[in-house]
Design a protein around this motif. Structure first.
Motif, mmCIF file in Angstrom:
data_model
loop_
_atom_site.group_PDB
_atom_site.id
_atom_site.type_symbol
_atom_site.label_atom_id
_atom_site.label_comp_id
_atom_site.label_asym_id
_atom_site.label_seq_id
_atom_site.Cartn_x
_atom_site.Cartn_y
_atom_site.Cartn_z
ATOM 1 N N MET A 1 41.423 47.925 60.978
ATOM 2 C CA MET A 1 40.672 48.337 62.139
ATOM 3 C C MET A 1 39.606 49.333 61.678
ATOM 4 O O MET A 1 39.861 50.190 60.846
ATOM 5 C CB MET A 1 41.589 48.989 63.171
ATOM 6 C CG MET A 1 40.860 49.548 64.356
ATOM 7 S SD MET A 1 41.952 50.255 65.593
ATOM 8 C CE MET A 1 42.351 48.770 66.490
ATOM 9 N N LYS A 2 38.420 49.231 62.249
ATOM 10 C CA LYS A 2 37.301 50.107 61.920
ATOM 11 C C LYS A 2 36.962 50.942 63.149
ATOM 12 O O LYS A 2 36.656 50.393 64.209
ATOM 13 C CB LYS A 2 36.101 49.266 61.488
ATOM 14 C CG LYS A 2 34.921 50.051 60.989
ATOM 15 C CD LYS A 2 33.841 49.096 60.463
ATOM 16 C CE LYS A 2 32.618 49.842 60.008
ATOM 17 N NZ LYS A 2 31.561 48.929 59.513
ATOM 18 N N ILE A 3 37.036 52.276 62.994
ATOM 19 C CA ILE A 3 36.802 53.180 64.111
ATOM 20 C C ILE A 3 35.669 54.140 63.765
ATOM 21 O O ILE A 3 35.690 54.797 62.724
ATOM 22 C CB ILE A 3 38.074 53.976 64.466
ATOM 23 C CG1 ILE A 3 39.182 53.010 64.890
ATOM 24 C CG2 ILE A 3 37.778 55.000 65.568
ATOM 25 C CD1 ILE A 3 40.496 53.661 65.202
ATOM 26 N N GLY A 4 34.679 54.210 64.656
ATOM 27 C CA GLY A 4 33.580 55.147 64.511
ATOM 28 C C GLY A 4 33.853 56.404 65.311
ATOM 29 O O GLY A 4 34.507 56.361 66.352
ATOM 30 N N ILE A 5 33.345 57.512 64.794
ATOM 31 C CA ILE A 5 33.502 58.790 65.489
ATOM 32 C C ILE A 5 32.152 59.494 65.506
ATOM 33 O O ILE A 5 31.572 59.746 64.448
ATOM 34 C CB ILE A 5 34.524 59.708 64.788
ATOM 35 C CG1 ILE A 5 35.878 59.020 64.622
ATOM 36 C CG2 ILE A 5 34.672 61.021 65.561
ATOM 37 C CD1 ILE A 5 36.857 59.795 63.745
ATOM 38 N N THR A 6 31.645 59.792 66.698
ATOM 39 C CA THR A 6 30.467 60.654 66.799
ATOM 40 C C THR A 6 30.976 62.079 66.963
ATOM 41 O O THR A 6 32.065 62.299 67.495
ATOM 42 C CB THR A 6 29.560 60.286 67.984
ATOM 43 O OG1 THR A 6 30.227 60.610 69.207
ATOM 44 C CG2 THR A 6 29.168 58.820 67.954
ATOM 45 N N GLY A 7 30.201 63.028 66.493
ATOM 46 C CA GLY A 7 30.688 64.403 66.520
ATOM 47 C C GLY A 7 31.841 64.578 65.551
ATOM 48 O O GLY A 7 32.716 65.419 65.738
ATOM 49 N N ALA A 8 31.830 63.782 64.499
ATOM 50 C CA ALA A 8 32.953 63.722 63.561
ATOM 51 C C ALA A 8 33.184 65.012 62.791
ATOM 52 O O ALA A 8 34.273 65.211 62.241
ATOM 53 C CB ALA A 8 32.744 62.570 62.573
ATOM 54 N N TYR A 9 32.188 65.885 62.750
ATOM 55 C CA TYR A 9 32.322 67.111 61.962
ATOM 56 C C TYR A 9 32.531 68.336 62.833
ATOM 57 O O TYR A 9 32.574 69.456 62.335
ATOM 58 C CB TYR A 9 31.095 67.265 61.055
ATOM 59 C CG TYR A 9 30.895 66.022 60.233
ATOM 60 C CD1 TYR A 9 31.780 65.683 59.215
ATOM 61 C CD2 TYR A 9 29.876 65.127 60.529
ATOM 62 C CE1 TYR A 9 31.638 64.508 58.498
ATOM 63 C CE2 TYR A 9 29.721 63.953 59.808
ATOM 64 C CZ TYR A 9 30.602 63.656 58.801
ATOM 65 O OH TYR A 9 30.465 62.484 58.092
ATOM 66 N N GLY A 10 32.698 68.118 64.131
ATOM 67 C CA GLY A 10 33.033 69.196 65.052
ATOM 68 C C GLY A 10 34.541 69.388 65.107
ATOM 69 O O GLY A 10 35.310 68.710 64.415
ATOM 70 N N GLN A 11 34.977 70.296 65.953
ATOM 71 C CA GLN A 11 36.401 70.631 66.055
ATOM 72 C C GLN A 11 37.267 69.423 66.409
ATOM 73 O O GLN A 11 38.238 69.130 65.717
ATOM 74 C CB GLN A 11 36.607 71.738 67.084
ATOM 75 C CG GLN A 11 38.062 72.132 67.230
ATOM 76 C CD GLN A 11 38.274 73.224 68.262
ATOM 77 O OE1 GLN A 11 37.358 73.678 68.922
ATOM 78 N NE2 GLN A 11 39.514 73.645 68.402
ATOM 79 N N CYS B 1 31.979 57.962 60.180
ATOM 80 C CA CYS B 1 31.668 59.254 60.780
ATOM 81 C C CYS B 1 30.181 59.442 61.014
ATOM 82 O O CYS B 1 29.366 59.143 60.140
ATOM 83 C CB CYS B 1 32.160 60.372 59.865
ATOM 84 S SG CYS B 1 33.933 60.353 59.591
ATOM 85 N N ALA B 2 29.847 59.968 62.185
ATOM 86 C CA ALA B 2 28.465 60.302 62.511
ATOM 87 C C ALA B 2 28.396 61.741 62.986
ATOM 88 O O ALA B 2 29.165 62.155 63.852
ATOM 89 C CB ALA B 2 27.933 59.372 63.600
ATOM 90 N N GLY B 3 27.469 62.458 62.392
ATOM 91 C CA GLY B 3 27.173 63.823 62.814
ATOM 92 C C GLY B 3 25.770 63.868 63.375
ATOM 93 O O GLY B 3 25.182 62.837 63.723
ATOM 94 N N ARG B 4 25.209 65.052 63.427
ATOM 95 C CA ARG B 4 23.862 65.219 63.989
ATOM 96 C C ARG B 4 22.813 64.390 63.264
ATOM 97 O O ARG B 4 21.931 63.798 63.880
ATOM 98 C CB ARG B 4 23.469 66.687 63.945
ATOM 99 C CG ARG B 4 24.204 67.510 64.955
ATOM 100 C CD ARG B 4 23.661 68.924 65.009
ATOM 101 N NE ARG B 4 24.416 69.684 65.985
ATOM 102 C CZ ARG B 4 25.170 70.720 65.688
ATOM 103 N NH1 ARG B 4 25.252 71.146 64.455
ATOM 104 N NH2 ARG B 4 25.828 71.340 66.637
ATOM 105 N N ALA B 5 22.885 64.371 61.956
ATOM 106 C CA ALA B 5 21.858 63.680 61.157
ATOM 107 C C ALA B 5 21.789 62.195 61.481
ATOM 108 O O ALA B 5 20.699 61.614 61.513
ATOM 109 C CB ALA B 5 22.132 63.881 59.667
ATOM 110 N N GLU B 6 22.919 61.576 61.736
ATOM 111 C CA GLU B 6 22.933 60.140 62.015
ATOM 112 C C GLU B 6 22.239 59.801 63.332
ATOM 113 O O GLU B 6 21.718 58.703 63.496
ATOM 114 C CB GLU B 6 24.366 59.594 62.010
ATOM 115 C CG GLU B 6 24.969 59.466 60.631
ATOM 116 C CD GLU B 6 25.337 60.775 59.970
ATOM 117 O OE1 GLU B 6 25.386 60.823 58.729
ATOM 118 O OE2 GLU B 6 25.568 61.782 60.690
ATOM 119 N N PHE B 7 22.220 60.726 64.273
ATOM 120 C CA PHE B 7 21.551 60.477 65.546
ATOM 121 C C PHE B 7 20.033 60.566 65.425
ATOM 122 O O PHE B 7 19.312 60.171 66.327
ATOM 123 C CB PHE B 7 22.060 61.436 66.626
ATOM 124 C CG PHE B 7 23.340 60.975 67.258
ATOM 125 C CD1 PHE B 7 23.329 60.157 68.373
ATOM 126 C CD2 PHE B 7 24.561 61.347 66.730
ATOM 127 C CE1 PHE B 7 24.504 59.716 68.959
ATOM 128 C CE2 PHE B 7 25.747 60.919 67.300
ATOM 129 C CZ PHE B 7 25.717 60.105 68.416
#
Length: 112
Positions: A1-11, A30-36
């Motif tokens: 299974m492949k799961i994406g997470i936005t805000g992945a580097y936040g709490q 994982c997606a953080g600010r830069a990916e957006f």
């Protein structure tokens, strides 16, 4: 299974990544600010995901930025997924503030 997470580097993103890392059959994207900042990169990152957990948000900024950016992040995610062949389920993590009459709560309510 492949799961994406936005805000992945936040709490919350950090805790979710730790939990999912323990699962042997889960690939985490994982997606953080830069990916957006790059819609094509965001789309490529989440292409083929089975699910995306949307945790990204702005809660510490000027009122106008909070009001504009939270809905925009949700829109950017939907636009990015629309560029892919994925049929990912989106889990939108809003906020306990959504019922409150404050800038952050109203912005999160508009995001969903």
């Amino acid at each position: 299974m492949k799961i994406g997470i936005t805000g992945a580097y936040g709490q919350f993103g950090w805790h979710l990544r730790c939990r999912l890392f323990a699962e042997k059959d889960v690939e985490i994207c994982c997606a953080g600010r830069a990916e957006f900042e790059n819609a094509d990169h965001l789309a490529q990152l989440f292409d083929g995901c089975d699910a995306v957990v949307h945790l990204a948000g702005v809660n510490r900024a000027a009122d106008q930025e909070i009001a504009m950016q939270n809905p925009r992040l949700a829109e950017q995610l939907v636009e990015a997924l629309g560029k892919t062949n994925t049929k990912a389920h989106i889990l939108f993590a809003s906020s306990t503030q959504i019922a409150n009459d404050n800038v952050y709560g109203r912005a999160k309510k508009r995001s969903g």
